[in-house]
Design a protein around this motif. Structure first.
Motif, PDB file in Angstrom:
ATOM      1  N   LEU A 276       0.758  -0.622  -0.070  1.00  0.00           N
ATOM      2  CA  LEU A 276       0.033  -0.138  -0.151  1.00  0.00           C
ATOM      3  C   LEU A 276       0.794   1.513   0.261  1.00  0.00           C
ATOM      4  CD1 LEU A 276      -2.855  -0.984   2.341  1.00  0.00           C
ATOM      5  CD2 LEU A 276      -2.940  -0.541   0.170  1.00  0.00           C
TER       6      LEU A 276
ATOM      7  N   GLY B  16      -0.128   3.105  -3.355  1.00  0.00           N
ATOM      8  CA  GLY B  16      -1.150   3.530  -3.304  1.00  0.00           C
ATOM      9  C   GLY B  16      -2.216   2.295  -3.115  1.00  0.00           C
ATOM     10  N   GLU B  17      -3.246   3.312  -2.980  1.00  0.00           N
ATOM     11  CA  GLU B  17      -4.561   2.643  -1.543  1.00  0.00           C
ATOM     12  C   GLU B  17      -4.864   1.264  -3.101  1.00  0.00           C
ATOM     13  OE1 GLU B  17      -8.273   5.812  -3.522  1.00  0.00           O
ATOM     14  OE2 GLU B  17      -6.750   5.741  -1.694  1.00  0.00           O
TER      15      GLU B  17
ATOM     16  N   VAL C  35      -4.883   1.186   8.121  1.00  0.00           N
ATOM     17  CA  VAL C  35      -5.333   1.056   7.434  1.00  0.00           C
ATOM     18  C   VAL C  35      -6.889   1.452   7.561  1.00  0.00           C
ATOM     19  CG1 VAL C  35      -4.300  -0.647   6.018  1.00  0.00           C
ATOM     20  CG2 VAL C  35      -6.630  -2.071   7.037  1.00  0.00           C
TER      21      VAL C  35
ATOM     22  N   ARG D 256     -10.952   1.064   5.055  1.00  0.00           N
ATOM     23  CA  ARG D 256     -11.564   0.429   4.291  1.00  0.00           C
ATOM     24  C   ARG D 256     -12.665   2.011   3.699  1.00  0.00           C
ATOM     25  NH1 ARG D 256     -12.517  -3.957   7.428  1.00  0.00           N
ATOM     26  NH2 ARG D 256     -11.433  -5.870   5.996  1.00  0.00           N
TER      27      ARG D 256
ATOM     28  N   THR E  55     -12.112   0.574  -1.646  1.00  0.00           N
ATOM     29  CA  THR E  55     -10.569   0.763  -1.957  1.00  0.00           C
ATOM     30  C   THR E  55      -9.707   0.796  -0.513  1.00  0.00           C
ATOM     31  OG1 THR E  55     -11.059   2.105  -3.851  1.00  0.00           O
ATOM     32  CG2 THR E  55      -8.448   2.223  -2.588  1.00  0.00           C
ATOM     33  N   VAL E  56      -8.702  -0.066  -0.165  1.00  0.00           N
ATOM     34  CA  VAL E  56      -7.674   0.471   1.091  1.00  0.00           C
ATOM     35  C   VAL E  56      -6.790   1.592   0.960  1.00  0.00           C
ATOM     36  CG1 VAL E  56      -6.934  -1.067   2.674  1.00  0.00           C
ATOM     37  CG2 VAL E  56      -8.071  -2.580   1.172  1.00  0.00           C
ATOM     38  N   ARG E  57      -6.538   2.084   1.838  1.00  0.00           N
ATOM     39  CA  ARG E  57      -5.869   2.863   1.909  1.00  0.00           C
ATOM     40  C   ARG E  57      -5.064   2.951   3.328  1.00  0.00           C
ATOM     41  NH1 ARG E  57      -8.860   8.509   2.251  1.00  0.00           N
ATOM     42  NH2 ARG E  57      -9.529   7.414   1.096  1.00  0.00           N
TER      43      ARG E  57
END
Length: 156
Positions: free
Chosen positions: A53, A57-58, A88, A90, A101-103
């Protein structure tokens, strides 16, 4: 294909000195990665997810799972753990609420950097200790090895 052992009983007899050194390096890297993950109170797969990540990135859970070679259920468990630790989040897509999306969160990336920076700097010092010619040879070797691994040319 039958694989040969060397005189010590190790598989793949006759490996080149650079390959043996690379094998030793990769083993040390794996052990160090586990130590680094323990310092962050996570497991090695969670560490890999955070590094991905940070690097890319996401991304969606499916893409993250593909890069980690994990099944959907395992990705869900991994993300639940990382979300519970505050590493993280969501995020639902504004236009398509089904899309997630996961960031990685900034504090997690800062901790990741703080954990890895001393190791990266020490390794970089080794590279800076080489002559420009040696740096070119080592870089070419690693570039070729990376190309082999990225190309998935090995048949199992």
């Amino acid at each position: 294909m039958k694989h040969q052992r060397d005189e010590s009983g190790q598989w793949l007899a006759g490996l080149s000195k650079p390959m043996l050194s690379l094998r030793t390096f990769l083993t040390a890297h794996d052990e160090m990665q586990r130590r680094q993950a323990r310092r962050m109170a996570i497991n090695a797969t969670d560490m890999q997810a955070l590094r991905l990540l940070d690097l890319h990135g996401e991304m969606g859970p499916t893409e993250l799972g593909r890069r980690l070679d994990l099944r959907s259920a395992s990705v869900t468990v991994l993300l639940d753990r990382l979300e519970a630790t505050g590493y993280v989040e969501r995020v639902r897509d504004e236009r398509d609420r089904r899309r997630v999306t996961v960031r990685a969160l900034p504090d997690a990336l800062e901790l990741l950097f703080d954990t890895w920076a001393p190791v990266v700097r020490a390794l970089d010092d080794v590279g800076h200790g080489l002559t420009p010619e040696q740096q070119e040879v080592v870089s070419a070797y690693f570039d070729q090895m990376s190309a082999v691994l990225a190309g998935d040319v090995v048949e199992y």
